[in-house]
Design an enzyme around this catalytic site. Structure first.
Site, PDB file in Angstrom:
ATOM      1  N   ASP A  31       0.859  -0.767  -0.450  1.00 54.98           N
ATOM      2  CA  ASP A  31      -0.066  -0.177   0.187  1.00 54.98           C
ATOM      3  C   ASP A  31       0.309   1.143   0.408  1.00 54.98           C
ATOM      4  N   THR A  34      -1.307   6.604   0.558  1.00 58.58           N
ATOM      5  CA  THR A  34      -2.053   7.803   0.359  1.00 58.58           C
ATOM      6  C   THR A  34      -2.753   8.340   1.101  1.00 58.58           C
ATOM      7  N   ALA A  81      -6.303   2.447  -5.430  1.00 56.67           N
ATOM      8  CA  ALA A  81      -6.838   2.567  -6.296  1.00 56.67           C
ATOM      9  C   ALA A  81      -7.314   3.920  -5.835  1.00 56.67           C
ATOM     10  N   THR A 132     -16.001  -1.650  -9.817  1.00 58.29           N
ATOM     11  CA  THR A 132     -17.181  -0.816  -9.333  1.00 58.29           C
ATOM     12  C   THR A 132     -17.647  -0.537 -10.428  1.00 58.29           C
ATOM     13  N   ASP A 133     -19.642  -0.519  -9.774  1.00 54.88           N
ATOM     14  CA  ASP A 133     -20.533  -0.727 -10.976  1.00 54.88           C
ATOM     15  C   ASP A 133     -20.926   0.054 -10.843  1.00 54.88           C
ATOM     16  N   GLU A 134     -19.419   1.028 -10.724  1.00 56.42           N
ATOM     17  CA  GLU A 134     -19.794   2.916 -11.402  1.00 56.42           C
ATOM     18  C   GLU A 134     -19.543   2.213 -13.292  1.00 56.42           C
ATOM     19  N   TYR A 158     -12.882   9.258 -11.837  1.00 56.49           N
ATOM     20  CA  TYR A 158     -13.035   8.092 -11.351  1.00 56.49           C
ATOM     21  C   TYR A 158     -13.382   7.056 -12.088  1.00 56.49           C
ATOM     22  N   SER A 161     -11.443   6.207 -14.798  1.00 53.24           N
ATOM     23  CA  SER A 161     -10.218   5.229 -14.790  1.00 53.24           C
ATOM     24  C   SER A 161     -10.516   4.001 -14.213  1.00 53.24           C
ATOM     25  N   LYS A 162     -11.423   3.833 -13.251  1.00 54.08           N
ATOM     26  CA  LYS A 162     -11.681   2.107 -13.248  1.00 54.08           C
ATOM     27  C   LYS A 162     -12.182   1.692 -14.427  1.00 54.08           C
ATOM     28  N   ASN A 187     -21.625   0.110  -3.714  1.00 55.61           N
ATOM     29  CA  ASN A 187     -21.566   0.987  -2.899  1.00 55.61           C
ATOM     30  C   ASN A 187     -21.456   0.242  -1.057  1.00 55.61           C
ATOM     31  N   ASN A 257     -30.828   8.661  -1.110  1.00 56.55           N
ATOM     32  CA  ASN A 257     -29.652   8.839  -0.276  1.00 56.55           C
ATOM     33  C   ASN A 257     -30.422   9.569   0.860  1.00 56.55           C
ATOM     34  N   HIS A 293     -22.992  14.053 -11.736  1.00 57.09           N
ATOM     35  CA  HIS A 293     -23.780  13.032 -10.892  1.00 57.09           C
ATOM     36  C   HIS A 293     -24.413  12.169 -10.975  1.00 57.09           C
TER      37      HIS A 293
HETATM   38  P1  NAD Z   1      -9.243   3.062  -0.416  1.00 58.79           P
HETATM   39  O1  NAD Z   1      -9.736   5.012  -1.201  1.00 58.79           O
HETATM   40  O2  NAD Z   1      -9.824   3.188   1.134  1.00 58.79           O
HETATM   41  O3  NAD Z   1      -8.526   2.953   0.138  1.00 58.79           O
HETATM   42  C1  NAD Z   1      -7.625   2.565  -1.436  1.00 58.79           C
HETATM   43  C2  NAD Z   1      -6.200   2.339  -0.863  1.00 58.79           C
HETATM   44  O4  NAD Z   1      -5.246   2.105  -1.962  1.00 58.79           O
HETATM   45  C3  NAD Z   1      -5.701   3.166   0.354  1.00 58.79           C
HETATM   46  O5  NAD Z   1      -5.322   2.017   1.441  1.00 58.79           O
HETATM   47  C4  NAD Z   1      -4.220   3.828  -0.394  1.00 58.79           C
HETATM   48  O6  NAD Z   1      -3.400   4.323   0.233  1.00 58.79           O
HETATM   49  C5  NAD Z   1      -3.504   2.794  -1.705  1.00 58.79           C
HETATM   50  N1  NAD Z   1      -3.469   3.273  -2.284  1.00 58.79           N
HETATM   51  C6  NAD Z   1      -4.270   4.545  -3.520  1.00 58.79           C
HETATM   52  N2  NAD Z   1      -2.815   4.106  -4.798  1.00 58.79           N
HETATM   53  C7  NAD Z   1      -1.963   3.512  -4.605  1.00 58.79           C
HETATM   54  C8  NAD Z   1      -1.025   2.945  -5.230  1.00 58.79           C
HETATM   55  N3  NAD Z   1      -0.076   4.091  -6.380  1.00 58.79           N
HETATM   56  N4  NAD Z   1      -0.033   2.072  -5.277  1.00 58.79           N
HETATM   57  C9  NAD Z   1      -0.841   1.227  -4.246  1.00 58.79           C
HETATM   58  N5  NAD Z   1      -1.203   1.601  -2.717  1.00 58.79           N
HETATM   59  C10 NAD Z   1      -1.950   2.488  -3.314  1.00 58.79           C
HETATM   60  O7  NAD Z   1     -10.061   2.813  -1.058  1.00 58.79           O
HETATM   61  P2  NAD Z   1     -11.707   1.628  -0.706  1.00 58.79           P
HETATM   62  O8  NAD Z   1     -13.211   2.086  -0.766  1.00 58.79           O
HETATM   63  O9  NAD Z   1     -11.345   0.427  -0.160  1.00 58.79           O
HETATM   64  O10 NAD Z   1     -11.354   0.468  -2.356  1.00 58.79           O
HETATM   65  C11 NAD Z   1     -10.936  -1.065  -2.525  1.00 58.79           C
HETATM   66  C12 NAD Z   1     -10.888  -0.618  -4.023  1.00 58.79           C
HETATM   67  O11 NAD Z   1     -12.283  -1.040  -4.170  1.00 58.79           O
HETATM   68  C13 NAD Z   1     -11.102   0.200  -4.798  1.00 58.79           C
HETATM   69  O12 NAD Z   1     -10.504  -0.234  -6.565  1.00 58.79           O
HETATM   70  C14 NAD Z   1     -12.454   0.871  -5.023  1.00 58.79           C
HETATM   71  O13 NAD Z   1     -12.315   0.901  -6.495  1.00 58.79           O
HETATM   72  C15 NAD Z   1     -13.576   0.077  -5.117  1.00 58.79           C
HETATM   73  N6  NAD Z   1     -14.495  -0.276  -5.384  1.00 58.79           N
HETATM   74  C16 NAD Z   1     -14.717  -0.103  -3.593  1.00 58.79           C
HETATM   75  C17 NAD Z   1     -16.363   0.380  -3.695  1.00 58.79           C
HETATM   76  C18 NAD Z   1     -16.590   1.390  -2.542  1.00 58.79           C
HETATM   77  O14 NAD Z   1     -17.954   1.822  -1.999  1.00 58.79           O
HETATM   78  N7  NAD Z   1     -15.526   1.650  -1.730  1.00 58.79           N
HETATM   79  C19 NAD Z   1     -17.415   0.239  -3.861  1.00 58.79           C
HETATM   80  C20 NAD Z   1     -16.766  -0.827  -5.691  1.00 58.79           C
HETATM   81  C21 NAD Z   1     -15.689  -1.333  -5.614  1.00 58.79           C
HETATM   82  O1  DAU Z   2     -20.617   2.497  -6.338  1.00 58.09           O
HETATM   83  C1  DAU Z   2     -19.762   1.892  -5.878  1.00 58.09           C
HETATM   84  C2  DAU Z   2     -18.580   3.688  -5.518  1.00 58.09           C
HETATM   85  O2  DAU Z   2     -19.512   3.442  -4.503  1.00 58.09           O
HETATM   86  C3  DAU Z   2     -16.994   3.148  -5.241  1.00 58.09           C
HETATM   87  O3  DAU Z   2     -16.289   2.425  -6.863  1.00 58.09           O
HETATM   88  C4  DAU Z   2     -16.736   4.587  -5.313  1.00 58.09           C
HETATM   89  O4  DAU Z   2     -15.254   4.005  -4.117  1.00 58.09           O
HETATM   90  C5  DAU Z   2     -16.887   4.748  -3.577  1.00 58.09           C
HETATM   91  O5  DAU Z   2     -16.271   5.760  -3.345  1.00 58.09           O
HETATM   92  C6  DAU Z   2     -18.430   5.265  -4.274  1.00 58.09           C
HETATM   93  O6  DAU Z   2     -18.803   5.679  -4.820  1.00 58.09           O
HETATM   94  P1  DAU Z   2     -20.056   6.777  -4.164  1.00 58.09           P
HETATM   95  O7  DAU Z   2     -19.842   8.115  -5.325  1.00 58.09           O
HETATM   96  O8  DAU Z   2     -21.842   6.853  -4.716  1.00 58.09           O
HETATM   97  O9  DAU Z   2     -19.956   6.886  -2.798  1.00 58.09           O
HETATM   98  P2  DAU Z   2     -19.548   8.789  -2.137  1.00 58.09           P
HETATM   99  O10 DAU Z   2     -20.272   7.767  -0.801  1.00 58.09           O
HETATM  100  O11 DAU Z   2     -19.179   9.438  -2.541  1.00 58.09           O
HETATM  101  O12 DAU Z   2     -21.586   9.039  -2.071  1.00 58.09           O
HETATM  102  C7  DAU Z   2     -23.149   8.369  -2.208  1.00 58.09           C
HETATM  103  C8  DAU Z   2     -24.164   9.067  -2.417  1.00 58.09           C
HETATM  104  O13 DAU Z   2     -24.257   9.558  -1.185  1.00 58.09           O
HETATM  105  C9  DAU Z   2     -23.702  10.099  -3.873  1.00 58.09           C
HETATM  106  O14 DAU Z   2     -25.117   9.739  -4.374  1.00 58.09           O
HETATM  107  C10 DAU Z   2     -23.343  11.041  -3.678  1.00 58.09           C
HETATM  108  C11 DAU Z   2     -23.981  11.153  -1.923  1.00 58.09           C
HETATM  109  N1  DAU Z   2     -23.111  12.376  -1.315  1.00 58.09           N
HETATM  110  C12 DAU Z   2     -21.808  12.186  -1.274  1.00 58.09           C
HETATM  111  C13 DAU Z   2     -21.274  13.012  -0.482  1.00 58.09           C
HETATM  112  C14 DAU Z   2     -19.666  12.723  -0.317  1.00 58.09           C
HETATM  113  C15 DAU Z   2     -23.540  13.778  -0.789  1.00 58.09           C
HETATM  114  O15 DAU Z   2     -25.321  13.315  -0.801  1.00 58.09           O
HETATM  115  N2  DAU Z   2     -22.936  14.389  -0.022  1.00 58.09           N
HETATM  116  C16 DAU Z   2     -21.872  14.309  -0.057  1.00 58.09           C
HETATM  117  O16 DAU Z   2     -21.596  14.774   0.883  1.00 58.09           O
END
Ligand code: NAD
Ligand code: DAU
Length: 354
Positions: A31, A34, A81, A132-134, A158, A161-162, A187, A257, A293
């Protein structure tokens, strides 16, 4: 031995904690740390010899080559990521660098390593890419949920890039035969979620008496899954997924939301009533919408259910209650994240060598 990248972040940390609670197979955790990487997430593994933490970039070919050579992992699970949509809108470059270029370099290292393996190790090797589903873009109110054959139409830097990284992973299977698996999840929410994302932001802002920012009309829909259910899906795909396949992972749990905001505020009213009376929901503030959005995400998770027998263990009611309770039970973690002190944790824990 498995190599897990990005496991100081939210989902990766939950994955490693669950993995080592259920298996003796060691984990090397690469890791970059970041702002989203928080080694404190893994503090319970301090004395666990089965976890080795390495600070570094997935795009550092020499480092990754050396880790693969030294540890001979049977699998690489790629969580690393940049993950926050709003940050990708303000500054897309890091997203391209890590999610696209970094994944490319990681694939090149893994391909070179895998090509040189003996036949049994080569057959058993896996590269699992967490996505991700995005990548599927946005749905209208009456559209069917995303399936694995829904065309990619990413709308944010984002998700673009995914999507690019998913395509690279797919191409490495198609062209070189690299044994890859991809998961596309909805999510997540749960412990160790960085409070820039909606649910943890609501909890920590509510408790701090701050505004609860709701973008636009608050009627955007997300499909929420408890993080440990995502981790169990990844373990199951790693174990039994068909090579080259993608698996959608979701909770069959679509919510606007504003309903999430009401649920979180209601739980806080119950579990930590406001000292001066009143309701946390009164702290809601509607703010400017996120540019571009996506209106609605929904996952059809029937393939992973039918093929691999996976289904979530938590309902939204049980998962969100556990989550709110976890934040109430871990004020130090929250304080360190908010103050930035978590970034000093390596130094505190391991001294100047960290
Ligand atoms: P996060 O942002 O909490 O964690 C990402 C981690 O990756 C961090 O620890 C960061 O330090 C590390 N990182 C970033 N750049 C790096 C690099 N170049 N080399 C090595 N490490 C690096 O993210 P998360 O929410 O835990 O998501 C993890 C994965 O799951 C991501 O690929 C994201 O796209 C995917 N994902 C997330 C969600 C969600 O809801 N959070 C849903 C679906 C998929
Ligand atoms: O769908 C999977 C994705 O879910 C992952 O790939 C991403 O890494 C993860 O960050 C997440 O993306 P979202 O953009 O859906 O998550 P976020 O928590 O940022 O936002 C969830 C919803 O809430 C979205 O519709 C935006 C809204 N939102 C978010 C924030 C931070 C608000 O209304 N207010 C806020 O302050």
């Amino acid at each position: 031995m498995i190599l897990v990248t990005g496991a100081a972040g939210f989902i990766g940390a939950n994955f490693v904690l669950d993995w080592l609670a259920q298996s003796e197979e060691p984990v090397v955790n690469l890791d970059k740390l970041t702002y989203a990487g928080n080694p404190e997430n893994l503090s319970s593994l301090r004395d666990n010899q089965a976890h080795r933490f390495v600070q570094g970039d997935i795009g550092d070919r020499a480092l990754v080559d050396q880790l693969l050579r030294e540890h001979q992992p049977r699998a690489v699970v790629n969580f690393a990521a940049e993950s926050h949509v709003d940050r990708s809108i303000h500054g897309p470059e890091d997203f391209i660098q890590t999610n696209v270029v970094g994944t490319f370099h990681l694939l090149e290292s893994v391909r070179a390593h895998w090509s040189g393996l003996e036949s049994d190790a080569k057959t058993g090797f896996r590269f699992l890419h967490v996505s991700t589903d995005e990548v599927y873009g946005t749905l209208g109110p009456n559209d069917a949920p995303f399936t694995e054959t829904t065309p990619y139409t990413p709308n944010s830097p984002y998700s673009a890039s995914k999507a690019a990284s998913d395509h690279l992973v797919r191409a490495y299977h198609h062209t070189y035969g690299l044994p890859v698996l991809t998961t596309n999840c909805s999510n997540n929410y749960g412990p160790y979620h960085f409070p820039e994302k909606l649910i943890p932001l609501l909890i920590v802002n509510a408790l701090a008496g701050k505004a609860l920012p709701v973008y636009g009309d608050g009627m955007q829909v997300r499909d929420w899954l408890y993080v440990k259910d995502h981790c169990s899906a990844i373990r199951r795909v790693l174990e039994a997924g068909r090579l080259g396949e993608t698996y959608n992972v979701g909770g069959w749990n679509e919510k606007p939301n504003i309903d999430i905001v009401k649920t979180v505020c209601g739980l806080l009213d119950e579990l930590r009533p406001k000292s001066g009376g009143g309701h946390y929901f009164d702290q809601v503030t509607y703010v400017k919408d996120r540019p571009g959005h996506d209106r609605r995400y929904a996952i059809d998770a029937s393939k992973i259910h039918k093929e691999l027998g996976w289904k979530p263990a938590e309902t939204f009611d049980t998962g969100i209650r556990k989550t709110v309770q976890w934040y109430l039970d871990n004020p130090e973690w929250v304080a360190h994240v908010q103050s930035g002190d978590y970034r000093n944790w390596m130094g505190q824990q391991y001294g100047a060598s960290a």
